[in-house]
Write a protein that holds these residues in place. Structure first.
Motif, PDB file in Angstrom:
ATOM      1  N   ALA A  86       9.168  -8.777  77.345  1.00 30.38           N
ATOM      2  CA  ALA A  86       8.519  -8.549  78.088  1.00 30.38           C
ATOM      3  C   ALA A  86       9.020  -7.192  78.664  1.00 30.38           C
ATOM      4  CB  ALA A  86       8.395  -9.494  78.677  1.00 30.38           C
ATOM      5  N   ASP A  87      10.382  -7.645  78.964  1.00 24.97           N
ATOM      6  CA  ASP A  87      10.946  -5.530  79.810  1.00 24.97           C
ATOM      7  C   ASP A  87      10.265  -4.627  78.307  1.00 24.97           C
ATOM      8  OD1 ASP A  87      11.115  -7.119  81.714  1.00 24.97           O
ATOM      9  OD2 ASP A  87      13.362  -7.453  81.182  1.00 24.97           O
ATOM     10  N   LEU A  88      10.693  -4.868  77.189  1.00 27.05           N
ATOM     11  CA  LEU A  88      10.613  -4.143  76.434  1.00 27.05           C
ATOM     12  C   LEU A  88       9.472  -3.173  76.227  1.00 27.05           C
ATOM     13  CD1 LEU A  88      13.279  -4.827  74.002  1.00 27.05           C
ATOM     14  CD2 LEU A  88      12.999  -2.944  75.036  1.00 27.05           C
ATOM     15  N   TYR A  89       7.894  -4.398  76.391  1.00 30.32           N
ATOM     16  CA  TYR A  89       6.640  -4.317  76.103  1.00 30.32           C
ATOM     17  C   TYR A  89       6.283  -3.249  77.727  1.00 30.32           C
ATOM     18  CZ  TYR A  89       2.224  -4.204  76.511  1.00 30.32           C
ATOM     19  OH  TYR A  89       0.618  -3.722  75.935  1.00 30.32           O
ATOM     20  N   GLY A  90       7.242  -3.842  78.622  1.00 28.11           N
ATOM     21  CA  GLY A  90       6.474  -2.674  80.074  1.00 28.11           C
ATOM     22  C   GLY A  90       7.480  -0.667  79.647  1.00 28.11           C
ATOM     23  N   CYS A  91       8.435  -0.734  78.675  1.00 26.07           N
ATOM     24  CA  CYS A  91       9.235   0.307  78.695  1.00 26.07           C
ATOM     25  C   CYS A  91       8.460   0.986  78.152  1.00 26.07           C
ATOM     26  CB  CYS A  91      10.572   0.019  77.938  1.00 26.07           C
ATOM     27  SG  CYS A  91      11.307  -0.620  79.176  1.00 26.07           S
ATOM     28  N   SER A  92       7.493  -0.179  76.886  1.00 30.88           N
ATOM     29  CA  SER A  92       7.116   1.339  75.485  1.00 30.88           C
ATOM     30  C   SER A  92       5.459   1.644  76.100  1.00 30.88           C
ATOM     31  CB  SER A  92       6.768   0.621  74.934  1.00 30.88           C
ATOM     32  OG  SER A  92       7.389  -0.345  74.221  1.00 30.88           O
ATOM     33  N   VAL A  93       5.186   0.838  77.316  1.00 32.73           N
ATOM     34  CA  VAL A  93       3.753   1.179  78.161  1.00 32.73           C
ATOM     35  C   VAL A  93       4.126   2.573  78.649  1.00 32.73           C
ATOM     36  CG1 VAL A  93       2.558   0.565  80.108  1.00 32.73           C
ATOM     37  CG2 VAL A  93       2.962  -0.863  78.566  1.00 32.73           C
ATOM     38  N   ARG A  94       5.545   2.674  79.912  1.00 31.59           N
ATOM     39  CA  ARG A  94       5.564   3.779  80.536  1.00 31.59           C
ATOM     40  C   ARG A  94       5.896   5.107  78.879  1.00 31.59           C
ATOM     41  NH1 ARG A  94       8.092  -0.265  82.521  1.00 31.59           N
ATOM     42  NH2 ARG A  94      10.399  -0.327  82.230  1.00 31.59           N
ATOM     43  N   PHE A  95       6.528   4.889  78.001  1.00 31.46           N
ATOM     44  CA  PHE A  95       6.885   5.625  77.169  1.00 31.46           C
ATOM     45  C   PHE A  95       5.688   6.423  76.265  1.00 31.46           C
ATOM     46  CE2 PHE A  95       8.003   7.195  72.284  1.00 31.46           C
ATOM     47  CZ  PHE A  95       9.161   7.840  73.097  1.00 31.46           C
ATOM     48  N   TYR A  96       5.091   5.144  75.768  1.00 28.95           N
ATOM     49  CA  TYR A  96       3.722   5.429  75.279  1.00 28.95           C
ATOM     50  C   TYR A  96       2.723   6.185  76.643  1.00 28.95           C
ATOM     51  CZ  TYR A  96       5.671   4.872  70.645  1.00 28.95           C
ATOM     52  OH  TYR A  96       6.775   4.943  69.321  1.00 28.95           O
ATOM     53  N   ARG A  97       2.447   6.016  77.198  1.00 28.04           N
ATOM     54  CA  ARG A  97       1.389   6.084  78.543  1.00 28.04           C
ATOM     55  C   ARG A  97       0.091   5.543  78.316  1.00 28.04           C
ATOM     56  NH1 ARG A  97       4.119  12.159  78.397  1.00 28.04           N
ATOM     57  NH2 ARG A  97       5.678  11.692  79.816  1.00 28.04           N
ATOM     58  N   GLN A  98       0.214   4.949  77.754  1.00 25.69           N
ATOM     59  CA  GLN A  98      -0.924   3.443  77.611  1.00 25.69           C
ATOM     60  C   GLN A  98      -0.101   2.185  77.751  1.00 25.69           C
ATOM     61  OE1 GLN A  98      -2.359   3.560  73.290  1.00 25.69           O
ATOM     62  NE2 GLN A  98      -1.105   5.443  72.673  1.00 25.69           N
ATOM     63  N   ASP A  99      -1.202   1.637  77.353  1.00 22.25           N
ATOM     64  CA  ASP A  99      -1.074  -0.410  77.707  1.00 22.25           C
ATOM     65  C   ASP A  99      -2.000  -1.013  77.115  1.00 22.25           C
ATOM     66  OD1 ASP A  99      -0.658  -3.046  77.880  1.00 22.25           O
ATOM     67  OD2 ASP A  99      -0.611  -2.831  80.571  1.00 22.25           O
ATOM     68  N   PRO A 100      -1.986  -1.234  75.142  1.00 21.82           N
ATOM     69  CA  PRO A 100      -3.013  -2.007  74.409  1.00 21.82           C
ATOM     70  C   PRO A 100      -3.287  -3.269  75.216  1.00 21.82           C
ATOM     71  CG  PRO A 100      -1.285  -1.426  73.046  1.00 21.82           C
ATOM     72  CD  PRO A 100      -0.578  -0.332  74.933  1.00 21.82           C
ATOM     73  N   LEU A 101      -2.490  -3.686  75.065  1.00 21.19           N
ATOM     74  CA  LEU A 101      -2.640  -5.549  75.937  1.00 21.19           C
ATOM     75  C   LEU A 101      -3.688  -5.633  76.668  1.00 21.19           C
ATOM     76  CD1 LEU A 101      -2.155  -8.166  75.646  1.00 21.19           C
ATOM     77  CD2 LEU A 101      -0.463  -8.295  76.596  1.00 21.19           C
ATOM     78  N   SER A 102      -3.191  -4.595  77.832  1.00 23.69           N
ATOM     79  CA  SER A 102      -4.437  -4.676  78.750  1.00 23.69           C
ATOM     80  C   SER A 102      -5.340  -3.857  78.630  1.00 23.69           C
ATOM     81  CB  SER A 102      -4.448  -3.292  79.471  1.00 23.69           C
ATOM     82  OG  SER A 102      -4.694  -3.372  80.782  1.00 23.69           O
ATOM     83  N   ARG A 103      -5.743  -3.166  77.265  1.00 17.52           N
ATOM     84  CA  ARG A 103      -6.392  -2.653  76.867  1.00 17.52           C
ATOM     85  C   ARG A 103      -7.561  -3.552  76.126  1.00 17.52           C
ATOM     86  NH1 ARG A 103      -4.388   1.962  75.295  1.00 17.52           N
ATOM     87  NH2 ARG A 103      -4.451   1.777  72.431  1.00 17.52           N
ATOM     88  N   LEU A 104      -6.809  -4.230  74.741  1.00 17.63           N
ATOM     89  CA  LEU A 104      -7.384  -5.604  74.422  1.00 17.63           C
ATOM     90  C   LEU A 104      -8.283  -6.637  75.338  1.00 17.63           C
ATOM     91  CD1 LEU A 104      -7.699  -6.948  71.951  1.00 17.63           C
ATOM     92  CD2 LEU A 104      -5.240  -7.670  71.395  1.00 17.63           C
ATOM     93  N   THR A 105      -7.288  -7.187  76.468  1.00 21.64           N
ATOM     94  CA  THR A 105      -7.637  -8.431  77.341  1.00 21.64           C
ATOM     95  C   THR A 105      -9.147  -7.593  78.029  1.00 21.64           C
ATOM     96  OG1 THR A 105      -5.237  -8.345  77.766  1.00 21.64           O
ATOM     97  CG2 THR A 105      -6.724  -9.403  79.297  1.00 21.64           C
ATOM     98  N   ALA A 106      -8.929  -6.068  77.911  1.00 20.44           N
ATOM     99  CA  ALA A 106     -10.611  -5.827  78.724  1.00 20.44           C
ATOM    100  C   ALA A 106     -11.379  -5.972  77.912  1.00 20.44           C
ATOM    101  CB  ALA A 106     -10.415  -4.638  79.882  1.00 20.44           C
ATOM    102  N   LEU A 107     -11.316  -5.730  76.707  1.00 19.84           N
ATOM    103  CA  LEU A 107     -12.058  -6.054  75.593  1.00 19.84           C
ATOM    104  C   LEU A 107     -12.587  -7.241  75.068  1.00 19.84           C
ATOM    105  CD1 LEU A 107     -13.223  -4.459  73.330  1.00 19.84           C
ATOM    106  CD2 LEU A 107     -11.710  -4.661  71.867  1.00 19.84           C
ATOM    107  N   ARG A 108     -11.170  -8.162  75.168  1.00 22.41           N
ATOM    108  CA  ARG A 108     -12.263  -9.201  75.029  1.00 22.41           C
ATOM    109  C   ARG A 108     -12.800  -9.956  75.888  1.00 22.41           C
ATOM    110  NH1 ARG A 108      -6.457 -11.467  72.632  1.00 22.41           N
ATOM    111  NH2 ARG A 108      -6.462 -11.169  70.307  1.00 22.41           N
ATOM    112  N   SER A 109     -13.113 -10.151  76.946  1.00 19.24           N
ATOM    113  CA  SER A 109     -13.048 -10.145  78.965  1.00 19.24           C
ATOM    114  C   SER A 109     -14.449  -9.354  79.011  1.00 19.24           C
ATOM    115  CB  SER A 109     -12.460 -10.502  79.977  1.00 19.24           C
ATOM    116  OG  SER A 109     -12.033  -8.994  80.258  1.00 19.24           O
ATOM    117  N   GLY A 110     -14.697  -8.513  78.389  1.00 19.22           N
ATOM    118  CA  GLY A 110     -16.545  -8.041  78.420  1.00 19.22           C
ATOM    119  C   GLY A 110     -16.137  -7.077  79.227  1.00 19.22           C
ATOM    120  N   ARG A 111     -14.286  -6.451  80.353  1.00 22.68           N
ATOM    121  CA  ARG A 111     -14.390  -5.757  81.455  1.00 22.68           C
ATOM    122  C   ARG A 111     -13.879  -3.906  80.683  1.00 22.68           C
ATOM    123  NH1 ARG A 111     -11.028  -9.421  82.297  1.00 22.68           N
ATOM    124  NH2 ARG A 111      -9.540  -7.407  82.761  1.00 22.68           N
TER     125      ARG A 111
END
Length: 119
Positions: A86-111
């Motif tokens: 989880a901590d390295l995922y957070g570092c990757s979010v900041r490094f790549y300036r995107q959060d693919p898990l957030s997008r995936l979760t929103a896509l799956r929920s229809g939001r």
């Protein structure tokens, strides 16, 4: 993604001839996390074997390979990465300036309107 991550890593390594993509304080925190996680991951690979490891065992070979494999998982196995490291995922979010898990979760929920591009 594997080869692109190598290029990013080389770009950041050449601080004399380039501008860092992320601030040094973030790099220091990330290096600390990576080195600690590599040690834990190497123990995991030794304990349960390469085929049963939570991610590609090649990542345990050195920090550069860990960064590259981490980058692959960030884009292709993001749920596993976010859960296991989880901590390295957070570092990757900041490094790549995107959060693919957030997008995936929103896509799956229809939001899908809840998805943001980080600047």
């Amino acid at each position: 993604m594997h080869e692109a991550a190598y290029k990013i890593d080389l770009y950041n390594a050449d601080v004399i001839n380039s501008v860092l993509l992320i601030p040094l304080r973030v790099v220091a925190r990330w290096e600390q996390l990576i080195h600690g996680t590599i040690a834990d991951f190497q123990d995991e690979v030794e304990l349960i074997g390469e085929d049963a490891a939570s991610m590609d065992a090649y990542a345990a070979s050195d920090p550069a390979e860990f960064f590259v494999v981490l980058s692959e998982y960030f884009f292709s196995s993001l749920e596993l990465l976010a859960e296991r490291f989880a901590d390295l995922y957070g570092c990757s979010v900041r490094f790549y300036r995107q959060d693919p898990l957030s997008r995936l979760t929103a896509l799956r929920s229809g939001r899908i309107q809840d998805v943001h591009i980080m600047a």
